[in-house]
Scaffold this active site. Structure first.
Site, short mmCIF file in Angstrom:
data_model
loop_
_atom_site.label_atom_id
_atom_site.label_comp_id
_atom_site.label_asym_id
_atom_site.label_seq_id
_atom_site.Cartn_x
_atom_site.Cartn_y
_atom_site.Cartn_z
N ASP A 262 0.74 -1.18 -0.01
CA ASP A 262 -0.08 -0.14 -0.15
C ASP A 262 0.98 1.28 -0.07
OD1 ASP A 262 -2.52 1.51 0.36
OD2 ASP A 262 -1.41 1.99 2.36
N GLU A 297 1.41 -0.24 -4.99
CA GLU A 297 0.63 1.05 -5.37
C GLU A 297 1.55 2.12 -5.09
OE1 GLU A 297 -3.35 3.57 -3.61
OE2 GLU A 297 -1.82 2.47 -2.22
#
Length: 628
Positions: A262, A297
């Site tokens: 993330d 990401e």
């Protein structure tokens, strides 16, 4: 003694558990087990360790300097929330049946990724209930499940991105054994499972790491969620070890098939080896012969993340492609507000993403008044994970509405076809495969009233960047993150699999076509090119040997007759003519019916439709031109 991991509680015999923790703030430290206290021995560099007579299920805390006692920073389970006692877990009590899976694992090429939030995936919101739905996902064509974060966090519900016990699967979804059963069953069905991990911050509630050391965080560096993690400062060695161990742990003890990292742009690390690369390398070593998938990401679009270490990269496999999503969103809704400002939704954007991955690779980006992205030329098409929906993008509409409800049925069918037939790696968000109408909103119950109100305020301010959500009237209608109804409203309604049969068939047929077609399953191999046909229409040509090309026509506007049809990519291979292989116009998907698009006389693009063509040998001579 030989431990599997450098930190945490590990059972070493029938009634013996070895404990080890990094606590440089402590002069002495003890394990508190029920009413008993067991001192641990001090080691070098701030570690404490020792063996205690206890077994699986024992509840314990660490007492610092004869004072307060806290949960284990590397706790394997928190049965009563992050504020309660830690629990000793026996990782070997579960009997795995996935031995055949261990020799192969997964690779990114050819995957259909399915992002899911366990708490809203079923009405029960548990691993055991999710197991019952796995055959449905397999039948729909999914191949790789991406589970949103599961590190334990306070409250009855939350997205999981504010986890505080990174080794403890949250008690909200069941026990660690339930999680193992979920992955074991997925593997039995041929489904891989990767875990979304948050290594950029800790949640604000239930994080007791500061009681053990002041060096877990960079207090002089902040990201948008608080203090950054100390990966490169004073005493960072044990901190790096903590996270590298966490990566190994999920792969070895739970058989996960990789990670989605993330918000890597919010990880600050000037070390010789970037921490995400180090975690990825350790995870691959832990997997042994089994292949795993590592996806990042990166809001800043750091293409080097997927380049090999020999080229200065981190050797990951894939990157989320927000550029593709943003272009698709604007094309479908006509709204290019806030971070959509630099996207037009015009045909060239989709041709460019098909050929080059990212749209922004270092050009100026007006929304941030700075260059965006980095060169991505030469990367494989499969490295770019594209999507119409994910947890962030659905929730970033004012009320968390699904994208199909913000556009016309025809345009949505056409864009879904582009997503699932394009050269990139497609990702679907839970329920998207059957046209779920349930929203996905931001929800979090962590903290006291003050923290909850602060979270609500921050969320509302974030959404205010969108003019459509900035007015006082719109803000008054925004769902409150800490209200139980906000969470419950997001639970999937599985009866929609039947009531939305046309959309279920659309996704299932497209995925089957992608898996089985002789050309599409190769993704980028053989090359791809594209051409703009009009203000809302374009084509992608998939080249192949032996006259096995494919031609994908996409028209998001009105019915269009191509006159003249002077684009050379429309021409069929030698001695061939085009025939329709698939069309979104089929009545099976709620379309108006199939129409011929390519004849010797003309080309016709149906309104708001996608059509896939393949060549076939001519069965009759080509029509001769009229003499003028």
């Amino acid at each position: 003694m030989q431990r599997r991991y450098p930190i945490g509680a590990e059972i070493i015999s029938e009634n013996e558990t070895h404990f080890r923790v990094w606590a440089p703030k402590a002069d002495k430290l003890a394990v508190v087990l029920e009413e008993r206290t067991h001192p641990l021995a001090a080691e070098d560099d701030g570690y404490f360790s020792g063996t205690v007579n206890c077994s699986a299920g024992a509840r314990y805390r660490f007492q610092i300097n004869d004072g307060d006692a806290f949960p284990d920073p590397a706790s394997r389970f928190q049965p009563d929330s992050p504020h309660g006692a830690s629990c000793v877990v026996d990782p070997f009590s579960f009997k795995w049946t996935d031995a055949n899976w261990g020799g192969r694992g997964v690779k990114l090429a050819g995957q259909i990724i399915y992002e899911m939030h366990i708490g809203t995936f079923t009405p029960e919101g548990t691993w055991r209930a999710a197991i019952d739905k796995l055959p449905d996902l397999k039948a729909s064509g999914m191949t790789l499940l991406e589970v949103m974060p599961i590190a334990d966090f306070p409250g009855r519900f939350g997205w999981g991105y504010d986890g505080v016990n990174l080794f403890a699967p949250t008690r909200l979804y069941g026990t660690p054994e339930d999680l193992r059963a979920f992955i074991d069953r997925a593997h039995a069905l041929g489904l891989g499972v990767i875990l979304d991990v948050v290594y950029n911050h800790f949640g604000p509630d239930g994080n007791y790491l500061g009681s053990f050391s002041n060096d877990y965080l960079h207090c002089d560096k902040e990201n948008e969620w608080g203090d950054a993690i100390n990966f490169d400062g004073k005493n960072c060695g044990p901190v790096r070890e903590f996270f590298i161990t966490n990566g190994r742990y999920w792969i070895e003890e739970f058989h996960f098939d990789g990670f989605r990292f993330d918000a890597t742009q919010c990880i600050f690390d000037r070390s010789e080896e970037f921490i995400i690369g180090a975690i990825g390398r350790a995870a691959r070593e832990a997997a042994g012969e089994r292949s795993i998938v590592l996806i990042a990401e990166s809001e800043t679009q750091e293409a080097k993340m997927v380049r090999p270490r020999s080229e200065g990269g981190e050797d990951l496999d894939g990157l989320w492609n927000d550029d593709w999503h943003h272009a698709a969103f604007v094309a479908l809704t006509g709204r290019n507000e806030a971070y959509y400002s630099d996207y037009t939704g015009r045909p060239q954007e989709f041709i460019s993403t098909a050929k080059y991955g990212y749209l922004f690779q270092g050009q100026s980006y007006s929304w941030q008044e700075a260059p965006r992205g980095h060169p991505a030329f030469g990367l494989k098409a499969e490295a770019f994970v594209s999507f119409l929906e994910n947890h962030d993008q659905v929730s970033n509409s004012a009320t968390g509405d699904r994208l199909r409800l913000q556009t016309s049925p025809g345009r949505y069918r056409a864009m879904t076809a582009l997503l699932l037939l394009g050269p990139w790696t497609p990702l679907l968000f839970q329920g998207e495969e059957f046209g779920a109408s349930t929203p996905f909103r931001y929800f979090s119950e962590a903290g006291d009233d003050k923290l909850r109100e602060a979270v609500k305020k921050g969320r509302f301010e974030f959404l205010a960047q969108f003019p459509s959500a900035a007015s006082s009237e719109a803000q008054a209608r925004l769902p409150v993150p800490y209200e139980l109804e906000t969470f419950n409203r997001c639970k999937l309604d599985w009866s929609e699999r039947e009531t939305n049969r046309a959309l279920s068939d659309l996704h299932r047929d497209l995925i089957k076509l992608r898996h089985e077609d002789s050309r599409l399953r190769l993704q980028m191999e053989g090359g791809i090119d594209g051409a703009v046909l009009g203000s809302h229409s374009f084509l992608l040509r998939y080249f192949a040997k032996q006259n096995d090309d494919r031609l994908l026509l996409v028209n998001l506007g009105r019915r269009k007759e191509l006159t003249p049809a002077s684009e050379p990519l429309l021409a069929p291979p030698s001695n061939c003519e085009w025939e329709i292989l698939w069309t979104s116009e089929s009545q099976r998907y709620g379309g108006p019916g199939v129409v011929e698009v390519a004849t010797d006389e003309k080309w016709l693009l149906p309104a708001e439709a996608a059509v896939l063509l393949r060549p076939r040998q001519r069965t009759k001579p080509r029509k001769q031109p009229k003499r003028r």
